[in-house]
Write an enzyme that holds these catalytic residues in place. Structure first.
Site, short mmCIF file in Angstrom:
data_model
loop_
_atom_site.label_atom_id
_atom_site.label_comp_id
_atom_site.label_asym_id
_atom_site.label_seq_id
_atom_site.Cartn_x
_atom_site.Cartn_y
_atom_site.Cartn_z
N HIS A 140 0.79 -1.24 0.00
CA HIS A 140 0.00 0.00 0.00
C HIS A 140 0.82 1.30 0.00
O HIS A 140 0.33 2.34 0.42
CB HIS A 140 -0.93 0.04 1.22
CG HIS A 140 -2.05 -0.96 1.19
ND1 HIS A 140 -1.86 -2.30 0.98
CD2 HIS A 140 -3.40 -0.80 1.34
CE1 HIS A 140 -3.02 -2.94 1.03
NE2 HIS A 140 -3.97 -2.04 1.23
N GLY A 191 -0.96 -2.40 -5.52
CA GLY A 191 -1.96 -3.45 -5.35
C GLY A 191 -3.31 -2.90 -4.92
O GLY A 191 -4.34 -3.47 -5.23
N HIS A 192 -3.29 -1.80 -4.19
CA HIS A 192 -4.54 -1.13 -3.79
C HIS A 192 -4.61 0.21 -4.50
O HIS A 192 -3.93 1.17 -4.12
CB HIS A 192 -4.60 -0.93 -2.27
CG HIS A 192 -5.96 -0.59 -1.76
ND1 HIS A 192 -6.78 0.36 -2.35
CD2 HIS A 192 -6.68 -1.07 -0.70
CE1 HIS A 192 -7.92 0.46 -1.69
NE2 HIS A 192 -7.88 -0.41 -0.68
N HIS A 266 -11.68 -7.14 -4.69
CA HIS A 266 -11.90 -6.27 -3.54
C HIS A 266 -12.69 -5.05 -4.01
O HIS A 266 -12.29 -4.34 -4.93
CB HIS A 266 -10.53 -5.86 -2.99
CG HIS A 266 -10.57 -5.09 -1.72
ND1 HIS A 266 -10.74 -3.73 -1.69
CD2 HIS A 266 -10.42 -5.48 -0.42
CE1 HIS A 266 -10.69 -3.31 -0.43
NE2 HIS A 266 -10.49 -4.36 0.36
N GLU A 318 -13.70 -8.97 1.12
CA GLU A 318 -14.24 -7.61 1.16
C GLU A 318 -14.69 -7.18 -0.24
O GLU A 318 -14.49 -6.04 -0.65
CB GLU A 318 -13.19 -6.63 1.70
CG GLU A 318 -12.83 -6.86 3.15
CD GLU A 318 -11.95 -5.78 3.73
OE1 GLU A 318 -12.30 -5.23 4.79
OE2 GLU A 318 -10.92 -5.45 3.11
N GLU A 334 -19.18 -2.81 2.46
CA GLU A 334 -18.34 -1.89 3.22
C GLU A 334 -18.68 -0.43 2.90
O GLU A 334 -18.90 -0.06 1.75
CB GLU A 334 -16.87 -2.16 2.90
CG GLU A 334 -15.89 -1.34 3.70
CD GLU A 334 -14.45 -1.62 3.33
OE1 GLU A 334 -13.60 -0.76 3.63
OE2 GLU A 334 -14.16 -2.68 2.74
N CYS A 336 -16.77 2.07 2.79
CA CYS A 336 -15.79 2.61 1.83
C CYS A 336 -16.13 2.23 0.40
O CYS A 336 -15.83 2.98 -0.53
CB CYS A 336 -14.40 2.10 2.16
SG CYS A 336 -13.55 2.99 3.48
N CYS A 402 -10.50 2.70 8.03
CA CYS A 402 -10.57 3.43 6.76
C CYS A 402 -11.93 4.10 6.57
O CYS A 402 -12.02 5.16 5.94
CB CYS A 402 -10.28 2.49 5.59
SG CYS A 402 -11.27 0.98 5.58
N CYS A 403 -13.00 3.50 7.09
CA CYS A 403 -14.35 3.98 6.79
C CYS A 403 -14.72 5.30 7.47
O CYS A 403 -15.33 6.16 6.82
CB CYS A 403 -15.39 2.91 7.13
SG CYS A 403 -15.27 1.42 6.09
#
Length: 640
Positions: A140, A191-192, A266, A318, A334, A336, A402-403
């Protein structure tokens, strides 16, 4: 009516240029009063500020490394970034010198921590410096950089302070040297996904096209062969078959982006990728990206999306599973991910107003994302089921937080999603009490005042404020769910059929100061039935009014919500304003209810339960679990 070109570029209005009242004003007040400071307090409690304080020894590993080879501590920069972004947006609405000073202190720490070459990452500078850029697939680094970039743009626009913006420009300049196909460069991507859309924001605020080019590079490289993640793992000595989720679909890196036709993996990563792709499609007028995104959009919204705009039904990844797999009680959905869907939808509007994107943006905003924040701004949902037996509640924080900052930054920046401008056109995508200051490329400066109690009432009025007359088009979204819509300019009714294109009423004329546009969207109660392939909703019905999904709660209806049966022909709903739920409109309907108290002790019997006539109260889904805890149900039995 002259049809506008499809080859247009609409860009969102800057957050400071829209002032909110009414519905969204109340939510922004909650963030200003509680959430913005709460986010920082809990980041401090987690140890995040110590992690970026170079005057102290490194805190080391605070959150243990997981089997996938990383720890959520690696994402702390992103949490601080989103928190600073939330603070920035909150400062537009309500100056807060104390909170601003706290943000300044964090920014000062990042300035001191930044390497001379521009690199900036708390984990890889303070905990594992030898592992920089060795595992883009899992760790990340670029994702964290992206959230700090977005924070830098927001904070600069809010305060005029350039320090964080300059820090992140130095980091982005460093990335331009590091990534590419030149000798010694890294031909990779994160990757994210996230940095892709952040670089576009950075480019737009600085005017530097080089940041657009880097974003485009990351998008164009994704999923190409030879596969970067495979080569990276080999160089790093990692087993090629041993990694999280065991498939590149998890990070949408299984194919080049223009060849992808199914939404997989994801959910948040997917939404951030598609958002970045849509931005680049707009900036470069790239029809190949737009075509791929249209295919992916249809795949998501016709086979893989909850009625709430929630996406990603499974906790295991997720993210996404099979088509029409939309369980209610175990829905992950989620917060997010719905925030990301709002991002994507808004960016799909970059090439021109189109109702199919704006309607979903609104649906995901009100019903998928907003439930993630309590009315007082102090507690949060990470996952958002559509049915609860009474054990699912909001929490104060999360090991992967994160949310909370994600929904907070969305709420406080919502004005930029409501309006967009092109050379000679203003598009209104979302409705809400607001005043927007708009500048068109043709030089016209317009102040547009929107008066409404939407989404509780469908009456919407716009008043123009102009120093001198100007010619431009005003495009107003006509939701697909709205029947019997009326539209007038200065009291003169317009024929909608002559003005609607792609679901927007386009009024192209010379405007004068004080012109008034009145739009009425009837908010009729409407039943919603799921595709028969969604087995979890068979024999059930959900209720919507305007953009809002409604649900049942124990607070209003007692226990055993599954015993409530809606008639095939819906009765007239009585409306009630709930003062304890932000003046929300509740719906009271005559229903039947199965008797559960006199069933007896048998688990099964040959006769069904007896029914009695009853009244059921439905409340907006985004407000559930704000009162006494209890059961909740969106999909109700249907007597058909």
């Amino acid at each position: 009516m002259t049809k506008p070109s499809n080859d247009r570029q609409f860009r969102p209005v800057a957050v400071p240029d829209v002032e909110l009242g009414g519905f969204w004003g109340k939510w922004q007040d909650a963030v200003c009063n509680s959430t913005a400071e709460t986010l920082l307090d809990r980041c401090v409690e987690a140890g995040m500020l110590k992690a970026i304080d170079v005057s102290q020894p490194s805190p080391g590993v605070v959150i243990p490394v997981q089997p996938w080879g990383g720890t959520t501590q690696m994402f702390w920069d992103s949490d601080l970034g989103k928190s600073i972004e939330t603070i920035a947006y909150s400062l537009y609405r309500r100056p807060n010198p104390k909170l601003e000073a706290r943000a300044d202190e964090i920014i000062d720490r990042y300035e001191r921590m930044q390497d001379k070459d521009g690199y900036l990452n708390a984990w890889f500078q303070r905990v594992e410096p030898s592992r920089r850029w060795t595992n883009l697939r899992d760790h990340h680094e670029l994702y964290c950089a992206g959230h700090l970039m977005e924070a830098a743009v927001a904070y600069y626009q809010a305060t005029g302070k350039r320090k964080l913006l300059d820090i992140m420009c130095r980091y982005a300049d460093y990335m331009i040297r590091i990534f590419g196909h030149g000798e010694g460069q890294i031909p990779g991507y994160c990757g994210h996904e996230e940095v892709e859309l952040a670089l576009v924001k950075l480019a737009r605020v600085t005017g530097e096209k080089k940041y657009l080019e880097l974003s485009k590079f990351f998008i164009d490289e994704r999923g190409t062969e030879p596969h970067f993640f495979t080569a990276e793992a080999a160089r790093d000595g990692r087993a090629l078959s041993e990694y999280h989720q065991k498939t590149y679909e998890y990070s949408q890196a299984h194919q080049p982006v223009r060849e992808q036709t199914k939404v997989v993996g994801h959910a948040v990563r997917a939404m951030y990728l598609y958002s970045g792709m849509a931005d680049i499609a707009t900036e470069y007028k790239d029809d190949s990206l737009t075509a791929a995104l249209e295919t992916l959009w249809d795949d998501l919204t016709t086979k893989q999306m909850y009625i709430t705009g929630g996406i990603g039904p499974a906790a295991s990844n997720e993210g996404f599973t099979d088509y029409y797999d939309l369980p209610n009680a175990t829905a992950y959905a989620e917060t997010c991910a719905s925030v990301g869907l709002v991002f994507w939808a808004s960016r799909m509007l970059g090439r021109g107003p189109d109702r199919r994107y704006a309607d979903i943006m609104e649906q995901a905003l009100y019903n998928g994302a907003l439930p993630g924040l309590s009315t007082d701004g102090k507690t949060f949902f990470y996952d958002n089921p559509l049915e609860s037996a009474g054990k699912h509640h909001r929490w104060k924080w999360h090991h992967c937080p994160c949310c909370p900052p994600n929904i907070a930054r969305l709420v406080t920046s919502i004005g930029s999603y409501m309006y967009a401008v092109a050379d000679d056109e203003i598009a209104v995508h979302l409705y809400g009490e607001s005043t927007a200051r708009l500048k068109l490329a043709n030089g016209a400066e317009v102040e547009l005042e929107q008066t409404t109690n939407y989404p509780w009432d469908g009456a919407i009025a716009f008043t123009t404020k102009l120093e001198k007359p100007a010619k431009f088009a005003l495009s107003l979204r006509i939701p697909d769910w709205a029947e019997g819509v009326t539209l007038s300019v200065n009291g003169e009714m317009l024929d909608l059929s002559a003005h609607v294109r792609d679901g927007y009423a386009r009024i192209d004329r010379a405007w004068a100061d004080g012109d008034r546009v009145a739009l009425y969207l009837p908010l009729a109660l409407r039943p919603q039935y799921a595709n028969p392939k969604v087995r979890q909703d068979a024999g059930r019905v959900a209720l919507m009014r305007g953009p809002l999904v409604y649900c049942l709660e124990t607070t209003d209806n007692g226990e055993d919500l599954n015993a409530i049966i809606l008639p095939r022909e819906l009765p007239t709903a009585e409306t009630t304003v709930l003062k304890d739920l932000n003046d929300a409109v509740a719906l009271d309907l005559k229903v039947e209810r199965e008797e559960t108290s006199n069933w007896g002790t048998s688990l099964y019997r040959k006769a069904p339960a007896e029914r009695q006539v009853a009244t059921a109260r439905f409340v907006p889904y985004h407000l559930w679990d704000n009162r006494a805890p209890g059961e909740m149900l969106v999909w109700v039995q249907s007597d058909r």
